[in-house]
Design a protein around this motif. Structure first.
Motif, mmCIF file in Angstrom:
data_model
loop_
_atom_site.group_PDB
_atom_site.id
_atom_site.type_symbol
_atom_site.label_atom_id
_atom_site.label_comp_id
_atom_site.label_asym_id
_atom_site.label_seq_id
_atom_site.Cartn_x
_atom_site.Cartn_y
_atom_site.Cartn_z
ATOM 1 N N MET A 15 0.855 -1.125 0.163
ATOM 2 C CA MET A 15 -0.034 0.300 -0.054
ATOM 3 C C MET A 15 0.641 1.211 0.082
ATOM 4 O O MET A 15 2.221 1.083 -0.067
ATOM 5 C CB MET A 15 -0.869 -0.140 1.375
ATOM 6 N N ASP A 16 0.093 2.391 0.143
ATOM 7 C CA ASP A 16 1.024 3.564 -0.113
ATOM 8 C C ASP A 16 1.493 3.881 1.379
ATOM 9 O O ASP A 16 0.771 3.600 2.446
ATOM 10 C CB ASP A 16 -0.088 4.793 -0.406
ATOM 11 N N ARG A 17 2.716 4.570 1.264
ATOM 12 C CA ARG A 17 3.235 4.871 2.796
ATOM 13 C C ARG A 17 2.341 5.962 3.535
ATOM 14 O O ARG A 17 2.256 5.607 4.749
ATOM 15 C CB ARG A 17 4.574 5.782 2.419
ATOM 16 N N GLU A 18 1.670 6.868 2.711
ATOM 17 C CA GLU A 18 0.844 7.742 3.460
ATOM 18 C C GLU A 18 -0.224 8.106 2.499
ATOM 19 O O GLU A 18 -0.164 8.163 1.355
ATOM 20 C CB GLU A 18 1.725 9.180 3.537
ATOM 21 N N LEU A 19 -1.539 8.024 3.182
ATOM 22 C CA LEU A 19 -2.781 8.442 2.424
ATOM 23 C C LEU A 19 -3.856 8.919 3.340
ATOM 24 O O LEU A 19 -3.434 8.873 4.736
ATOM 25 C CB LEU A 19 -3.247 7.165 1.699
ATOM 26 N N PHE A 20 -4.863 9.420 2.820
ATOM 27 C CA PHE A 20 -5.787 10.053 3.570
ATOM 28 C C PHE A 20 -7.154 9.030 3.486
ATOM 29 O O PHE A 20 -7.555 8.947 2.277
ATOM 30 C CB PHE A 20 -6.129 11.429 3.150
ATOM 31 N N VAL A 21 -7.830 8.594 4.510
ATOM 32 C CA VAL A 21 -9.189 7.853 4.348
ATOM 33 C C VAL A 21 -10.059 8.512 5.232
ATOM 34 O O VAL A 21 -9.888 9.322 6.162
ATOM 35 C CB VAL A 21 -8.643 6.442 4.869
ATOM 36 N N GLU A 22 -11.273 8.397 4.899
ATOM 37 C CA GLU A 22 -12.565 8.855 5.815
ATOM 38 C C GLU A 22 -12.870 7.486 6.554
ATOM 39 O O GLU A 22 -13.453 6.495 5.625
ATOM 40 C CB GLU A 22 -13.787 9.392 4.939
ATOM 41 N N ALA A 23 -13.068 7.606 7.621
ATOM 42 C CA ALA A 23 -13.464 6.401 8.770
ATOM 43 C C ALA A 23 -13.948 6.911 9.899
ATOM 44 O O ALA A 23 -13.257 8.060 10.668
ATOM 45 C CB ALA A 23 -12.508 5.520 8.705
ATOM 46 N N SER A 24 -14.989 6.422 10.637
ATOM 47 C CA SER A 24 -15.425 6.788 11.933
ATOM 48 C C SER A 24 -14.765 6.168 13.146
ATOM 49 O O SER A 24 -14.656 6.596 14.272
ATOM 50 C CB SER A 24 -16.849 6.349 11.904
ATOM 51 N N ASP A 25 -14.274 4.836 12.801
ATOM 52 C CA ASP A 25 -13.292 4.270 13.847
ATOM 53 C C ASP A 25 -12.307 3.149 13.363
ATOM 54 O O ASP A 25 -12.164 3.139 11.980
ATOM 55 C CB ASP A 25 -14.242 3.552 14.770
ATOM 56 N N THR A 26 -11.494 2.643 13.968
ATOM 57 C CA THR A 26 -10.545 1.920 13.622
ATOM 58 C C THR A 26 -11.009 0.741 12.639
ATOM 59 O O THR A 26 -10.373 0.217 11.988
ATOM 60 C CB THR A 26 -9.383 1.517 14.571
ATOM 61 N N LYS A 27 -12.039 0.183 13.324
ATOM 62 C CA LYS A 27 -12.384 -0.883 12.289
ATOM 63 C C LYS A 27 -12.883 -0.637 11.137
ATOM 64 O O LYS A 27 -12.754 -1.213 9.922
ATOM 65 C CB LYS A 27 -13.645 -1.711 13.247
ATOM 66 N N ALA A 28 -13.617 0.483 11.052
ATOM 67 C CA ALA A 28 -14.127 0.969 9.546
ATOM 68 C C ALA A 28 -12.897 1.294 8.820
ATOM 69 O O ALA A 28 -12.948 0.962 7.713
ATOM 70 C CB ALA A 28 -15.135 2.289 9.975
ATOM 71 N N LEU A 29 -11.894 2.057 9.505
ATOM 72 C CA LEU A 29 -10.657 2.340 8.647
ATOM 73 C C LEU A 29 -9.977 1.092 8.145
ATOM 74 O O LEU A 29 -9.714 1.036 7.209
ATOM 75 C CB LEU A 29 -9.755 2.987 9.574
ATOM 76 N N LEU A 30 -9.817 -0.029 8.857
ATOM 77 C CA LEU A 30 -9.089 -1.333 8.543
ATOM 78 C C LEU A 30 -10.210 -1.879 7.360
ATOM 79 O O LEU A 30 -9.620 -2.404 6.292
ATOM 80 C CB LEU A 30 -9.130 -2.348 9.687
ATOM 81 N N ASP A 31 -11.272 -1.829 7.436
ATOM 82 C CA ASP A 31 -12.143 -2.517 6.236
ATOM 83 C C ASP A 31 -12.052 -1.566 5.008
ATOM 84 O O ASP A 31 -11.983 -2.419 3.993
ATOM 85 C CB ASP A 31 -13.658 -2.414 6.965
ATOM 86 N N THR A 32 -12.071 -0.548 5.271
ATOM 87 C CA THR A 32 -11.771 0.455 4.239
ATOM 88 C C THR A 32 -10.434 0.178 3.225
ATOM 89 O O THR A 32 -10.418 -0.059 2.052
ATOM 90 C CB THR A 32 -11.870 2.025 4.416
ATOM 91 N N LEU A 33 -9.284 -0.140 4.031
ATOM 92 C CA LEU A 33 -8.036 -0.306 3.573
ATOM 93 C C LEU A 33 -8.003 -1.547 3.016
ATOM 94 O O LEU A 33 -7.388 -1.930 2.060
ATOM 95 C CB LEU A 33 -7.117 -0.223 4.617
ATOM 96 N N VAL A 34 -8.794 -2.609 3.753
ATOM 97 C CA VAL A 34 -8.550 -4.142 3.057
ATOM 98 C C VAL A 34 -9.476 -4.106 1.432
ATOM 99 O O VAL A 34 -8.855 -4.717 0.767
ATOM 100 C CB VAL A 34 -9.461 -4.945 4.041
#
Length: 75
Positions: A15-34
């Motif tokens: 994946m990219d070294r640095e990126l910006f994501v919209e997520a409400s919590d860490t679980k949602a963030l990981l789901d988005t990244l997967v």
């Protein structure tokens, strides 16, 4: 809400070294990244929010920084 995500170690190959994501919590963030980077799905990843390791799902706030840390073998 934009969350800054930093990847380290072998995750940089997936994946990219640095990126910006919209997520409400860490679980949602990981789901988005997967969804975006399927290669990380089977990886064990520690999540740190603003420098503190998250041992459970944490609510994220605008402009938080999340670091994705793979396990390292030490010696």
């Amino acid at each position: 809400m934009k969350i800054k995500v930093l990847a380290f170690g072998p995750l940089l190959d997936m994946m990219d070294r640095e990126l910006f994501v919209e997520a409400s919590d860490t679980k949602a963030l990981l789901d988005t990244l997967v969804k975006r980077f399927p290669a990380i799905a089977d990886r064990k990843i520690a999540v740190a929010v603003n420098g503190k390791v998250a041992n459970e799902t944490m609510v994220l706030r605008d402009q938080d920084t999340v670091a994705l840390l793979p396990p390292y073998s030490g010696g």
